[in-house]
Design a protein around this motif. Structure first.
Motif, short mmCIF file in Angstrom:
data_model
loop_
_atom_site.label_atom_id
_atom_site.label_comp_id
_atom_site.label_asym_id
_atom_site.label_seq_id
_atom_site.Cartn_x
_atom_site.Cartn_y
_atom_site.Cartn_z
N MET A 1 0.86 -1.17 0.00
CA MET A 1 0.00 0.00 0.00
C MET A 1 0.90 1.24 0.00
SD MET A 1 -2.21 1.28 3.35
CE MET A 1 -3.52 0.16 3.08
N PRO A 2 0.63 2.18 -0.86
CA PRO A 2 1.45 3.40 -0.88
C PRO A 2 1.21 4.24 0.37
CG PRO A 2 -0.34 3.54 -2.49
CD PRO A 2 -0.39 2.17 -1.88
N ILE A 3 2.20 5.06 0.68
CA ILE A 3 2.09 5.99 1.81
C ILE A 3 1.13 7.11 1.40
CG2 ILE A 3 3.34 7.61 3.26
CD1 ILE A 3 5.79 5.76 2.95
N THR A 4 0.10 7.31 2.20
CA THR A 4 -0.94 8.29 1.90
C THR A 4 -0.64 9.63 2.57
OG1 THR A 4 -2.27 7.75 3.84
CG2 THR A 4 -2.64 6.42 1.84
N ASP A 5 -1.45 10.63 2.24
CA ASP A 5 -1.31 11.93 2.90
C ASP A 5 -1.59 11.80 4.39
OD1 ASP A 5 -0.62 13.17 0.52
OD2 ASP A 5 -2.64 13.90 0.12
N ALA A 6 -2.58 10.98 4.76
CA ALA A 6 -2.87 10.76 6.19
C ALA A 6 -1.69 10.09 6.87
CB ALA A 6 -4.13 9.90 6.33
N ASP A 7 -1.03 9.14 6.20
CA ASP A 7 0.17 8.52 6.75
C ASP A 7 1.26 9.56 6.99
OD1 ASP A 7 -0.77 5.83 6.71
OD2 ASP A 7 -0.11 5.58 4.62
N ARG A 8 1.41 10.47 6.03
CA ARG A 8 2.48 11.47 6.14
C ARG A 8 2.31 12.39 7.35
NH1 ARG A 8 2.22 10.93 0.74
NH2 ARG A 8 4.09 9.96 -0.12
N VAL A 9 1.08 12.62 7.76
CA VAL A 9 0.85 13.43 8.96
C VAL A 9 1.51 12.75 10.17
CG1 VAL A 9 -0.91 14.27 10.57
CG2 VAL A 9 -1.26 14.52 8.10
N HIS A 10 1.25 11.46 10.34
CA HIS A 10 1.81 10.73 11.47
C HIS A 10 3.31 10.49 11.29
CE1 HIS A 10 -2.17 10.17 13.08
NE2 HIS A 10 -2.57 9.59 11.96
N LEU A 11 3.72 10.25 10.07
CA LEU A 11 5.13 10.03 9.79
C LEU A 11 5.93 11.31 10.05
CD1 LEU A 11 6.80 7.63 8.86
CD2 LEU A 11 6.44 8.36 6.50
N THR A 12 5.35 12.44 9.71
CA THR A 12 6.00 13.72 10.01
C THR A 12 6.14 13.92 11.51
OG1 THR A 12 5.22 14.70 7.95
CG2 THR A 12 5.81 16.24 9.72
N ARG A 13 5.13 13.52 12.27
CA ARG A 13 5.21 13.60 13.73
C ARG A 13 6.36 12.73 14.25
NH1 ARG A 13 5.67 16.23 18.14
NH2 ARG A 13 5.03 15.08 19.98
N ALA A 14 6.53 11.55 13.68
CA ALA A 14 7.63 10.68 14.09
C ALA A 14 8.98 11.35 13.83
CB ALA A 14 7.55 9.34 13.37
N VAL A 15 9.10 12.03 12.70
CA VAL A 15 10.35 12.73 12.40
C VAL A 15 10.52 13.94 13.32
CG1 VAL A 15 11.67 13.94 10.60
CG2 VAL A 15 10.38 11.86 10.03
N ASP A 16 9.42 14.61 13.66
CA ASP A 16 9.49 15.70 14.65
C ASP A 16 10.03 15.18 15.98
OD1 ASP A 16 8.38 17.46 12.77
OD2 ASP A 16 6.37 17.40 13.67
N LEU A 17 9.56 14.01 16.40
CA LEU A 17 10.05 13.40 17.64
C LEU A 17 11.53 13.05 17.54
CD1 LEU A 17 6.97 11.13 18.38
CD2 LEU A 17 7.78 13.01 19.84
N ALA A 18 11.96 12.61 16.36
CA ALA A 18 13.39 12.33 16.16
C ALA A 18 14.20 13.61 16.33
CB ALA A 18 13.60 11.74 14.77
N GLU A 19 13.67 14.71 15.82
CA GLU A 19 14.36 15.99 15.98
C GLU A 19 14.40 16.40 17.45
OE1 GLU A 19 14.78 20.28 13.80
OE2 GLU A 19 12.94 19.14 13.48
N GLN A 20 13.32 16.16 18.18
CA GLN A 20 13.31 16.45 19.62
C GLN A 20 14.38 15.63 20.34
OE1 GLN A 20 9.43 15.96 21.40
NE2 GLN A 20 8.47 17.36 19.95
#
Length: 159
Positions: A1-20
């Motif tokens: 299944m391709p990564i959707t726009d809804a997935d990218r919202v949560h995936l972006t949060r995961a990357v934000d946490l990595a930056e934290q």
């Protein structure tokens, strides 16, 4: 299944946490556990700077899910993570019976980046999640977010 726009919202949060994590002096990894209905259930980032290199967010998610979710809730949940699971975290994911995994950057990418940046080899082999959990439903990497993750690793202090 391709990564959707809804997935990218949560995936972006995961990357934000990595930056934290990086800003707190730790290695840049972050993960989010999301229910089948799209609710964030648990999130965390790396806590290995104190010397316990098992304090990965994906392992924390597996432990939390085992304690708080039914087997069917775990199977329907999705883990979003800045980097593909290491073998330890992939095994925990499989043993707990979590559902889909979506990652921003792959283990292969991370290995290449860290080698290019002069980091010593990891003590554990970098393997695809499906080598550890053959039936895992995995999607990633995301090209745009992978570049953001790479930039975080470029900011890591050198050994």
């Amino acid at each position: 299944m391709p990564i959707t726009d809804a997935d990218r919202v949560h995936l972006t949060r995961a990357v934000d946490l990595a930056e934290q994590a990086l800003e707190a002096g730790d290695e840049p990894f972050g993960s989010v556990l999301v229910s089948a209905t799209g609710d964030t259930l648990f999130e965390d980032h790396n806590h290995v700077a104190g010397g316990d290199h098992t304090q990965h967010p994906e392992l924390s998610i597996a432990r939390w899910a085992a304690a708080h979710l039914t087997p069917s809730e775990r199977a329907e949940a999705t883990v979003y993570t800045s980097g593909e699971h290491c073998p330890m975290c992939a095994a925990a994911h499989g043993w707990v019976g979590l559902g889909r995994i979506v990652y921003a950057s792959s283990s292969e990418q991370l290995g290449e980046w860290l080698t290019d940046l002069g980091f010593p080899p990891a003590p554990v082999a970098t393997l695809p999640i499906t080598t550890i959990v053959p039936q895992a439903h995995v999607d990633g990497p995301d090209p745009d977010l992978a570049q953001r993750v790479k930039k975080l690793h470029e900011r890591r202090p050198r050994p």
